[in-house]
Design a protein around this motif. Sequence first.
Motif, mmCIF file in Angstrom:
data_model
loop_
_atom_site.group_PDB
_atom_site.id
_atom_site.type_symbol
_atom_site.label_atom_id
_atom_site.label_comp_id
_atom_site.label_asym_id
_atom_site.label_seq_id
_atom_site.Cartn_x
_atom_site.Cartn_y
_atom_site.Cartn_z
ATOM 1 N N ASP A 38 -24.223 32.085 3.570
ATOM 2 C CA ASP A 38 -23.560 33.027 2.672
ATOM 3 C C ASP A 38 -23.527 34.415 3.319
ATOM 4 O OD1 ASP A 38 -26.140 34.056 2.423
ATOM 5 O OD2 ASP A 38 -26.443 33.296 0.397
ATOM 6 N N SER A 39 -23.077 35.408 2.581
ATOM 7 C CA SER A 39 -22.879 36.741 3.143
ATOM 8 C C SER A 39 -24.182 37.430 3.527
ATOM 9 C CB SER A 39 -22.122 37.617 2.136
ATOM 10 O OG SER A 39 -22.861 37.741 0.930
ATOM 11 N N PHE A 40 -25.316 36.940 3.037
ATOM 12 C CA PHE A 40 -26.603 37.562 3.330
ATOM 13 C C PHE A 40 -27.229 37.045 4.620
ATOM 14 C CE2 PHE A 40 -26.132 37.559 -1.320
ATOM 15 C CZ PHE A 40 -26.185 38.929 -1.562
ATOM 16 N N LEU A 41 -26.692 35.966 5.171
ATOM 17 C CA LEU A 41 -27.309 35.336 6.332
ATOM 18 C C LEU A 41 -27.007 36.100 7.621
ATOM 19 C CD1 LEU A 41 -28.857 32.925 7.556
ATOM 20 C CD2 LEU A 41 -26.645 31.778 7.827
ATOM 21 N N ASP A 42 -28.031 36.317 8.424
ATOM 22 C CA ASP A 42 -27.883 36.851 9.777
ATOM 23 C C ASP A 42 -27.643 35.650 10.698
ATOM 24 O OD1 ASP A 42 -28.225 37.811 12.367
ATOM 25 O OD2 ASP A 42 -29.747 39.268 11.775
ATOM 26 N N VAL A 43 -26.380 35.401 11.019
ATOM 27 C CA VAL A 43 -26.024 34.210 11.791
ATOM 28 C C VAL A 43 -26.616 34.272 13.189
ATOM 29 C CG1 VAL A 43 -24.113 32.831 12.692
ATOM 30 C CG2 VAL A 43 -23.921 33.877 10.433
ATOM 31 N N SER A 44 -26.646 35.438 13.796
ATOM 32 C CA SER A 44 -27.222 35.580 15.145
ATOM 33 C C SER A 44 -28.700 35.223 15.142
ATOM 34 C CB SER A 44 -27.025 37.003 15.670
ATOM 35 O OG SER A 44 -25.664 37.285 15.854
ATOM 36 N N ALA A 45 -29.420 35.655 14.128
ATOM 37 C CA ALA A 45 -30.844 35.325 14.025
ATOM 38 C C ALA A 45 -31.035 33.821 13.866
ATOM 39 C CB ALA A 45 -31.472 36.086 12.857
ATOM 40 N N MET A 46 -30.167 33.184 13.092
ATOM 41 C CA MET A 46 -30.232 31.735 12.944
ATOM 42 C C MET A 46 -30.005 31.036 14.282
ATOM 43 S SD MET A 46 -27.754 29.084 10.871
ATOM 44 C CE MET A 46 -26.695 28.897 12.330
ATOM 45 N N GLN A 47 -29.006 31.504 15.025
ATOM 46 C CA GLN A 47 -28.717 30.902 16.320
ATOM 47 C C GLN A 47 -29.892 31.058 17.280
ATOM 48 O OE1 GLN A 47 -25.135 32.938 17.413
ATOM 49 N NE2 GLN A 47 -23.843 31.774 16.015
ATOM 50 N N ASN A 48 -30.520 32.221 17.273
ATOM 51 C CA ASN A 48 -31.677 32.454 18.144
ATOM 52 C C ASN A 48 -32.824 31.529 17.784
ATOM 53 O OD1 ASN A 48 -30.381 34.494 19.569
ATOM 54 N ND2 ASN A 48 -31.155 36.120 18.241
ATOM 55 N N TYR A 49 -33.030 31.348 16.485
ATOM 56 C CA TYR A 49 -34.095 30.440 16.045
ATOM 57 C C TYR A 49 -33.802 29.004 16.490
ATOM 58 C CZ TYR A 49 -36.683 27.373 12.886
ATOM 59 O OH TYR A 49 -37.462 26.372 12.382
ATOM 60 N N LEU A 50 -32.573 28.553 16.268
ATOM 61 C CA LEU A 50 -32.233 27.170 16.594
ATOM 62 C C LEU A 50 -32.269 26.902 18.092
ATOM 63 C CD1 LEU A 50 -29.257 26.566 14.113
ATOM 64 C CD2 LEU A 50 -31.567 25.602 13.964
ATOM 65 N N SER A 51 -32.006 27.917 18.906
ATOM 66 C CA SER A 51 -31.988 27.716 20.358
ATOM 67 C C SER A 51 -33.363 27.353 20.908
ATOM 68 C CB SER A 51 -31.462 28.969 21.056
ATOM 69 O OG SER A 51 -32.366 30.052 20.907
ATOM 70 N N SER A 52 -34.421 27.777 20.211
ATOM 71 C CA SER A 52 -35.775 27.466 20.670
ATOM 72 C C SER A 52 -36.459 26.396 19.814
ATOM 73 C CB SER A 52 -36.631 28.736 20.666
ATOM 74 O OG SER A 52 -36.708 29.300 19.367
ATOM 75 N N TYR A 53 -35.799 25.977 18.754
ATOM 76 C CA TYR A 53 -36.367 24.976 17.845
ATOM 77 C C TYR A 53 -36.217 23.581 18.448
ATOM 78 C CZ TYR A 53 -36.756 21.992 13.688
ATOM 79 O OH TYR A 53 -37.101 21.009 12.805
ATOM 80 N N LYS A 54 -37.277 22.808 18.462
ATOM 81 C CA LYS A 54 -37.265 21.491 19.116
ATOM 82 C C LYS A 54 -37.226 20.309 18.145
ATOM 83 C CE LYS A 54 -37.634 23.565 23.049
ATOM 84 N NZ LYS A 54 -36.431 23.684 23.911
ATOM 85 N N GLY A 55 -37.425 20.557 16.866
ATOM 86 C CA GLY A 55 -37.489 19.461 15.904
ATOM 87 C C GLY A 55 -36.126 19.019 15.402
ATOM 88 N N LYS A 56 -36.141 18.156 14.404
ATOM 89 C CA LYS A 56 -34.909 17.652 13.802
ATOM 90 C C LYS A 56 -34.304 18.715 12.879
ATOM 91 C CE LYS A 56 -36.082 12.740 13.900
ATOM 92 N NZ LYS A 56 -36.282 11.504 13.093
#
Length: 276
Positions: A38-56
């Motif tokens: 939604d409009s409150f989400l920081d999409v860049s922060a989400m992408q940074n988190y997912l780039s280092s996330y190893k789980g499902k």
Amino acid sequence: MNYKIISDSSANLLNLSAVDFATVPLHIITDTKEFTDDSFLDVSAMQNYLSSYKGKSSTSCPNAHEWIEAIDDADVAFLVTITSNLSGACASAKAAASMYESEHPDKKVYVIDSLSTGPEMVLIINKLAELIKTDAASESIYTAICEYQKTTHLYFSLSSLDNLAKNGRINSILAKGIGILGIKIVGKASDIGTLQPMDKCRGDNRAYKCLINHMKKLNYNGGKIVISHTSNPAGAYEMNDLIKNEFGYEDAVVMENRALCSFYAEPGSILIGFEA
């Protein structure tokens, strides 16, 4: 009549000036975090988190009550969803339509399965807005938009398949190998709304030229184009210039992918919706 267009968040649109519009969010879910598109989400922060996330990871669609809340008190509502072959959003929208109409028998809800996502949904939504402004009857608008969908397409160049692997949609070894080799997956939304790979290209330049060749095969001849990208404005504008140079038409609309589209079309990817 009070007309309204509602889409799920895979359309990358938060507002629309032409007509009454609302969006309902999809969600990206990991073992430790959930992201609401939604409009409150920081999409860049989400992408940074997912780039280092190893789980499902996984995604979830809006439920019927979220669609109904977005419909509000509309006399006629058009619900535009991501392809039903990748998400339950269309099914929940249909459930919402049935519930809303049963409680408001004088009102009408149409569900439009885009069989696509992102830029192609933008084309469909903008066409709906144009049709609504003509004051045509709602059934005529629905018939016209179904015909219009036969002329629209979605092509893509994906820079990574990691999240598709984490989501269990492809083999993780294949995804890793493609990332190491710098391969771009060029493909399209098929006629039944699945992601259909067409080519494997080494590097962006070859991928973009491949996309141009596929547009030629469809006899593209100046229809509207929407290009969306994930952290890749240079690539989106390069693709725009290639289209202008090859076909001689005006600029495309260029926009950035929000959470859902950037989850599957990871940083470096571009999506192209166009009329042909």
